[in-house]
Design a protein around this motif. Structure first.
Motif, PDB file in Angstrom:
ATOM      1  N   ILE A  44      -3.366   0.599  -3.868  1.00 48.96           N
ATOM      2  CA  ILE A  44      -3.412  -0.780  -3.384  1.00 48.96           C
ATOM      3  C   ILE A  44      -2.909  -1.667  -4.508  1.00 48.96           C
ATOM      4  O   ILE A  44      -3.440  -1.648  -5.609  1.00 48.96           O
ATOM      5  N   CYS A  45      -1.873  -2.432  -4.237  1.00 53.61           N
ATOM      6  CA  CYS A  45      -1.248  -3.284  -5.246  1.00 53.61           C
ATOM      7  C   CYS A  45      -1.259  -4.722  -4.755  1.00 53.61           C
ATOM      8  O   CYS A  45      -0.873  -4.989  -3.608  1.00 53.61           O
ATOM      9  N   ALA A  46      -1.697  -5.659  -5.597  1.00 53.82           N
ATOM     10  CA  ALA A  46      -1.834  -7.058  -5.185  1.00 53.82           C
ATOM     11  C   ALA A  46      -1.424  -8.000  -6.323  1.00 53.82           C
ATOM     12  O   ALA A  46      -1.433  -7.614  -7.489  1.00 53.82           O
ATOM     13  N   PRO A  47      -1.092  -9.254  -5.987  1.00 51.70           N
ATOM     14  CA  PRO A  47      -0.630 -10.194  -7.012  1.00 51.70           C
ATOM     15  C   PRO A  47      -1.736 -10.795  -7.873  1.00 51.70           C
ATOM     16  O   PRO A  47      -1.456 -11.329  -8.945  1.00 51.70           O
ATOM     17  N   SER A  48      -2.990 -10.702  -7.419  1.00 56.13           N
ATOM     18  CA  SER A  48      -4.094 -11.265  -8.195  1.00 56.13           C
ATOM     19  C   SER A  48      -5.322 -10.381  -8.052  1.00 56.13           C
ATOM     20  O   SER A  48      -5.429  -9.586  -7.107  1.00 56.13           O
ATOM     21  N   ASN A  49      -6.226 -10.538  -8.973  1.00 57.33           N
ATOM     22  CA  ASN A  49      -7.468  -9.784  -8.923  1.00 57.33           C
ATOM     23  C   ASN A  49      -8.251 -10.105  -7.657  1.00 57.33           C
ATOM     24  O   ASN A  49      -8.815  -9.221  -7.022  1.00 57.33           O
ATOM     25  N   GLU A  50      -8.274 -11.365  -7.279  1.00 54.84           N
ATOM     26  CA  GLU A  50      -8.992 -11.791  -6.083  1.00 54.84           C
ATOM     27  C   GLU A  50      -8.373 -11.169  -4.834  1.00 54.84           C
ATOM     28  O   GLU A  50      -9.082 -10.678  -3.952  1.00 54.84           O
ATOM     29  N   THR A  51      -7.050 -11.180  -4.756  1.00 49.62           N
ATOM     30  CA  THR A  51      -6.373 -10.588  -3.605  1.00 49.62           C
ATOM     31  C   THR A  51      -6.634  -9.088  -3.555  1.00 49.62           C
ATOM     32  O   THR A  51      -6.831  -8.516  -2.485  1.00 49.62           O
ATOM     33  N   LEU A  52      -6.651  -8.436  -4.705  1.00 54.89           N
ATOM     34  CA  LEU A  52      -6.931  -7.002  -4.751  1.00 54.89           C
ATOM     35  C   LEU A  52      -8.320  -6.706  -4.199  1.00 54.89           C
ATOM     36  O   LEU A  52      -8.494  -5.783  -3.410  1.00 54.89           O
ATOM     37  N   HIS A  53      -9.309  -7.499  -4.594  1.00 57.79           N
ATOM     38  CA  HIS A  53     -10.665  -7.284  -4.087  1.00 57.79           C
ATOM     39  C   HIS A  53     -10.713  -7.365  -2.563  1.00 57.79           C
ATOM     40  O   HIS A  53     -11.278  -6.497  -1.901  1.00 57.79           O
ATOM     41  N   VAL A  54     -10.126  -8.405  -2.013  1.00 59.67           N
ATOM     42  CA  VAL A  54     -10.159  -8.615  -0.560  1.00 59.67           C
ATOM     43  C   VAL A  54      -9.370  -7.526   0.167  1.00 59.67           C
ATOM     44  O   VAL A  54      -9.840  -6.961   1.156  1.00 59.67           O
ATOM     45  N   ALA A  73      -8.574  -4.484  -0.918  1.00 58.55           N
ATOM     46  CA  ALA A  73      -9.242  -3.187  -1.075  1.00 58.55           C
ATOM     47  C   ALA A  73     -10.403  -3.051  -0.095  1.00 58.55           C
ATOM     48  O   ALA A  73     -10.569  -2.000   0.537  1.00 58.55           O
ATOM     49  N   GLU A  74     -11.187  -4.088   0.047  1.00 60.80           N
ATOM     50  CA  GLU A  74     -12.303  -4.036   0.993  1.00 60.80           C
ATOM     51  C   GLU A  74     -11.799  -3.888   2.422  1.00 60.80           C
ATOM     52  O   GLU A  74     -12.366  -3.138   3.220  1.00 60.80           O
ATOM     53  N   SER A  75     -10.701  -4.562   2.763  1.00 61.37           N
ATOM     54  CA  SER A  75     -10.115  -4.439   4.102  1.00 61.37           C
ATOM     55  C   SER A  75      -9.608  -3.024   4.361  1.00 61.37           C
ATOM     56  O   SER A  75      -9.788  -2.477   5.452  1.00 61.37           O
ATOM     57  N   LEU A 100       0.846  -1.183   0.000  1.00 62.21           N
ATOM     58  CA  LEU A 100       0.000   0.000   0.000  1.00 62.21           C
ATOM     59  C   LEU A 100       0.885   1.238   0.000  1.00 62.21           C
ATOM     60  O   LEU A 100       1.924   1.257   0.667  1.00 62.21           O
ATOM     61  N   ILE A 101       0.474   2.270  -0.731  1.00 58.88           N
ATOM     62  CA  ILE A 101       1.159   3.556  -0.700  1.00 58.88           C
ATOM     63  C   ILE A 101       0.121   4.622  -0.365  1.00 58.88           C
ATOM     64  O   ILE A 101      -0.871   4.775  -1.085  1.00 58.88           O
ATOM     65  N   VAL A 102       0.352   5.336   0.735  1.00 55.16           N
ATOM     66  CA  VAL A 102      -0.530   6.425   1.147  1.00 55.16           C
ATOM     67  C   VAL A 102       0.129   7.731   0.720  1.00 55.16           C
ATOM     68  O   VAL A 102       1.267   8.004   1.091  1.00 55.16           O
ATOM     69  N   SER A 103      -0.597   8.551  -0.063  1.00 57.21           N
ATOM     70  CA  SER A 103      -0.027   9.782  -0.612  1.00 57.21           C
ATOM     71  C   SER A 103      -0.831  11.010  -0.216  1.00 57.21           C
ATOM     72  O   SER A 103      -2.063  10.973  -0.207  1.00 57.21           O
ATOM     73  N   PHE A 104      -0.117  12.065   0.094  1.00 58.09           N
ATOM     74  CA  PHE A 104      -0.724  13.378   0.296  1.00 58.09           C
ATOM     75  C   PHE A 104      -0.792  14.020  -1.086  1.00 58.09           C
ATOM     76  O   PHE A 104       0.233  14.281  -1.710  1.00 58.09           O
ATOM     77  N   ASP A 105      -2.011  14.253  -1.590  1.00 58.84           N
ATOM     78  CA  ASP A 105      -2.195  14.740  -2.953  1.00 58.84           C
ATOM     79  C   ASP A 105      -2.589  16.207  -3.027  1.00 58.84           C
ATOM     80  O   ASP A 105      -3.122  16.649  -4.044  1.00 58.84           O
ATOM     81  N   GLY A 106      -2.332  16.950  -1.968  1.00 59.38           N
ATOM     82  CA  GLY A 106      -2.580  18.378  -1.976  1.00 59.38           C
ATOM     83  C   GLY A 106      -3.819  18.776  -1.205  1.00 59.38           C
ATOM     84  O   GLY A 106      -4.552  17.938  -0.682  1.00 59.38           O
TER      85      GLY A 106
END
Length: 148
Positions: free
Chosen positions: A79-89, A91-93, A47-53
């Motif tokens: 949010i970066c993940a190795p699979s689409n399924e992992t990304l869904h889970v 992201a929801e978390s 995960l990368i948290v960014s201050f965007d202004g």
């Protein structure tokens, strides 16, 4: 204290044991530090948290010193993940963790009460696939109303 708003998001994610375990502790602020330009890419998930202004709200009657009392601060979480399924889970978390942290802000902590958003609007863009890394990723965007 709007310039510190990203720290609230980082703290919320770092305090969520499930998220920390899922990403192997790879929660970064603004960018991923790379010690060696020839090092392999950071492993997913992360995960990368960014201050965007921010923009200051000067439309209120209380804007007596050329700045209003509230800022609209934009924070994004990639949010970066190795699979689409992992990304869904994942992201929801992440969404749940941030929602819970904002529902119970640290107002009882006088040293940090000014950095918590008063409210926020949430949005997200599409899910992407990066074949170079390879990874699946998406970005959450939070536009927060904060004290100046």
């Amino acid at each position: 204290m709007s310039l510190l708003t990203d720290s609230v998001f980082i703290k919320a994610l770092q305090e969520d044991e499930h998220i920390v375990k899922t990403v192997g502790g790879r929660i970064y602020g603004q960018a991923i530090p790379m010690p060696d330009e020839y090092a392999d890419n950071v492993h997913v998930p992360y995960l990368i948290v960014s201050f965007d202004g921010l923009t200051n709200d000067v439309t209120t009657k209380d804007a007596s010193d050329n700045e209003g009392q509230e800022d609209h601060t934009t924070i994004s979480i990639t949010i970066c993940a190795p699979s689409n399924e992992t990304l869904h889970v994942l992201a929801e978390s992440v969404r749940f963790s941030i929602r819970e942290a904002m529902a119970d802000p640290g107002y009882d902590d006088p040293d940090n009460s000014d950095i918590y958003p008063l409210s926020y609007d949430f949005s997200t863009g599409p899910m992407h696939y990066d074949p170079v890394k390879p990874c699946y990723w998406m970005k959450f965007t939070y536009v927060c109303v904060t004290n100046r």
